[in-house]
Design a protein around this motif. Structure first.
Motif, PDB file in Angstrom:
ATOM      1  N   ALA A   1      31.599  44.038  45.952  1.00 49.05           N
ATOM      2  CA  ALA A   1      32.832  44.827  45.930  1.00 49.05           C
ATOM      3  C   ALA A   1      33.739  44.361  44.800  1.00 49.05           C
ATOM      4  O   ALA A   1      33.651  43.221  44.325  1.00 49.05           O
ATOM      5  CB  ALA A   1      33.560  44.712  47.267  1.00 49.05           C
ATOM      6  N   VAL A   2      34.635  45.244  44.381  1.00 48.97           N
ATOM      7  CA  VAL A   2      35.596  44.890  43.340  1.00 48.97           C
ATOM      8  C   VAL A   2      36.497  43.744  43.800  1.00 48.97           C
ATOM      9  O   VAL A   2      36.900  42.893  43.006  1.00 48.97           O
ATOM     10  CB  VAL A   2      36.453  46.125  42.974  1.00 48.97           C
ATOM     11  N   SER A   3      36.778  43.709  45.105  1.00 52.67           N
ATOM     12  CA  SER A   3      37.643  42.651  45.645  1.00 52.67           C
ATOM     13  C   SER A   3      37.011  41.268  45.547  1.00 52.67           C
ATOM     14  O   SER A   3      37.702  40.259  45.694  1.00 52.67           O
ATOM     15  CB  SER A   3      37.986  42.957  47.102  1.00 52.67           C
ATOM     16  N   SER A   4      35.690  41.201  45.304  1.00 57.31           N
ATOM     17  CA  SER A   4      35.016  39.902  45.200  1.00 57.31           C
ATOM     18  C   SER A   4      35.119  39.315  43.801  1.00 57.31           C
ATOM     19  O   SER A   4      34.661  38.194  43.561  1.00 57.31           O
ATOM     20  CB  SER A   4      33.539  40.037  45.581  1.00 57.31           C
TER      21      SER A   4
ATOM     22  N   THR B   1      30.280  37.116  44.812  1.00 53.78           N
ATOM     23  CA  THR B   1      29.159  37.592  45.636  1.00 53.78           C
ATOM     24  C   THR B   1      27.902  37.745  44.806  1.00 53.78           C
ATOM     25  O   THR B   1      26.812  37.387  45.239  1.00 53.78           O
ATOM     26  CB  THR B   1      29.508  38.940  46.297  1.00 53.78           C
TER      27      THR B   1
ATOM     28  N   GLY C   1      33.635  48.769  38.265  1.00 54.22           N
ATOM     29  CA  GLY C   1      33.334  47.737  39.244  1.00 54.22           C
ATOM     30  C   GLY C   1      32.115  46.931  38.851  1.00 54.22           C
ATOM     31  O   GLY C   1      31.605  47.046  37.730  1.00 54.22           O
TER      32      GLY C   1
ATOM     33  N   LYS D   1      24.649  50.148  40.369  1.00 57.85           N
ATOM     34  CA  LYS D   1      25.701  49.480  41.133  1.00 57.85           C
ATOM     35  C   LYS D   1      25.188  48.175  41.747  1.00 57.85           C
ATOM     36  O   LYS D   1      24.112  48.128  42.336  1.00 57.85           O
ATOM     37  CB  LYS D   1      26.230  50.396  42.241  1.00 57.85           C
TER      38      LYS D   1
ATOM     39  N   SER E   1      32.065  38.394  39.837  1.00 59.69           N
ATOM     40  CA  SER E   1      32.003  38.520  41.289  1.00 59.69           C
ATOM     41  C   SER E   1      31.394  37.257  41.887  1.00 59.69           C
ATOM     42  O   SER E   1      30.309  36.834  41.467  1.00 59.69           O
ATOM     43  CB  SER E   1      31.162  39.743  41.678  1.00 59.69           C
TER      44      SER E   1
ATOM     45  N   ASN F   1      25.412  45.040  44.458  1.00 65.13           N
ATOM     46  CA  ASN F   1      25.756  44.939  45.879  1.00 65.13           C
ATOM     47  C   ASN F   1      26.930  43.971  46.032  1.00 65.13           C
ATOM     48  O   ASN F   1      26.823  42.899  46.624  1.00 65.13           O
ATOM     49  CB  ASN F   1      24.543  44.456  46.679  1.00 65.13           C
TER      50      ASN F   1
ATOM     51  N   HIS G   1      31.487  43.373  35.209  1.00 61.68           N
ATOM     52  CA  HIS G   1      32.482  44.411  35.508  1.00 61.68           C
ATOM     53  C   HIS G   1      32.423  45.508  34.448  1.00 61.68           C
ATOM     54  O   HIS G   1      32.685  45.276  33.271  1.00 61.68           O
ATOM     55  CB  HIS G   1      33.889  43.807  35.544  1.00 61.68           C
TER      56      HIS G   1
END
Length: 357
Positions: free
Chosen positions: A148-151, A208, A223, A144, A206, A146, A214
């Motif tokens: 978020a999916v929203s990024s 971030t 994610g 994973k 992302s 570091n 993804h």
């Protein structure tokens, strides 16, 4: 309470059989100075922290399962053995955890040192006979990111043809020449154009962590993820090579380069094995050219065709390079087909034989 004064050194406080003493004895870190010499100025700036100390700082965190750099600093302050391994005396100041963060941010090329450290350990394993190359097994696991999916956001990318496509072009040209020798004919154009000069597509990135990809696979967390591709020598379970890609990459994407790098720079490989995700036709040919036996299970094939006879019903004759159908009729070599995963010979029967059957 009356205090006692003891005349001791940090050398006296670390047991002779301690693990870090054994590690210091077998792992030579002198190459770190050579690898990082160009990153430091001899004329300007404050006196730097020894780069060997920086590497050992993170190494003990990995060896003892310390999850954060802040906790590594706290552990070194109170652990005499760790101080000894880093070359710090009892009252020397431990490098601040933020120094590691700044090193990672300001000097990204310092990461190459850790790759060299890995390669040095593998080299010593080969010298000691712990790695033989008899069988190298490869697989990947997700990690994973570091982020978020929203990024994530959808961006358009340009993907130019890579080494894989160039190698496939070369194999196709060789196959067409072989086809001409056997059948006397050679097509000028491909039956179906699989690869374009420039392929345009969209992918989720992302902001971030743009290096992550993804991942969306059955049974896997969706994610921003990474894929860690590890090649392991089966004799004693030593990892001999590691490649990290984005989670949107396929398992087989870095495989050929990884196997060729191990075979050339680490240890000659006699055989390689992987799961069905690596069952790519071109891999068989590429590894055969290297003299490596390749073992991989077949992929599950959901055959939805309505044909009466399947592939298993036809018998191959190596002497004539042809197939025999269940009725005993011969299927001669007809052409060379190209797909994304590789090249395939196609065989065809005489239409009269099929019409009369």
């Amino acid at each position: 309470m009356q205090l006692k004064y003891h005349m001791v050194t940090i050398e006296d406080l670390v047991p002779q059989e301690h693990f870090l003493r054994k590690l210091e004895h077998v792992l030579d870190m002198s190459f770190v100075q050579e690898e990082t010499a160009h990153l430091y100025s001899r004329k300007y700036g404050r006196p730097p922290i020894d780069p060997v100390v920086m590497v050992k700082y993170l190494l003990v965190g990995f060896l003892y399962g310390i999850p954060s750099e802040r906790q590594i600093e706290q552990r070194i302050q109170t652990d005499v053995a760790l101080r000894w391994y880093l070359g710090l005396d009892l009252f020397d100041r431990v490098p601040d955890h933020s120094t590691i963060s700044q090193l990672r941010r300001r000097k990204p090329s310092f990461r190459k040192v850790f790759r060299r450290l890995f390669e040095e350990v593998v080299r010593q394993c080969v010298e000691k006979g712990l790695v033989s190359g008899r069988l190298v097994v490869t697989d990947s696991t997700h990690m994973k990111a570091n982020a978020a999916v929203s990024s994530e956001e959808l961006v358009e990318i340009k993907e130019a043809p890579g080494v894989y496509w160039e190698r496939l072009d070369a194999y196709e040209e060789e196959g067409l020449e072989k086809l001409k020798e056997k059948t006397g004919k050679r097509r000028k154009k491909r039956v179906k154009q699989i690869k374009k000069t420039i392929r345009r597509s969209h992918k989720r990135v992302s902001h971030t962590d743009p290096d992550a990809g993804h991942m969306k696979r059955p049974g896997k967390p969706e994610g921003p993820q990474y894929l860690v591709h590890e090649a392991t020598d089966s004799d004693n379970g030593f990892i001999v090579d590691v490649v990290v890609t984005g989670g949107d990459s396929s398992d087989s994407a870095p495989y050929l380069d990884q196997i060729e790098r191990i075979n050339k720079n680490v240890v000659p490989i006699q055989a390689a094995a992987a799961d069905s995700a690596y069952n790519v036709p071109m891999f068989y040919r590429a590894l055969k050219d290297l003299g490596i036996d390749f073992y991989v299970p077949p992929r599950k094939n959901n055959d939805c065709t309505k044909a009466e006879f399947k592939h298993k019903d036809f018998a191959y004759e190596k002497e004539t390079d042809s197939y025999l159908c269940p009725a005993g009729k011969r299927l001669e070599l007809h052409g060379l087909n190209r797909t994304v995963s590789g090249l395939n010979w196609s065989y065809k029967a005489d239409r009269k034989d099929c019409d009369a059957c």
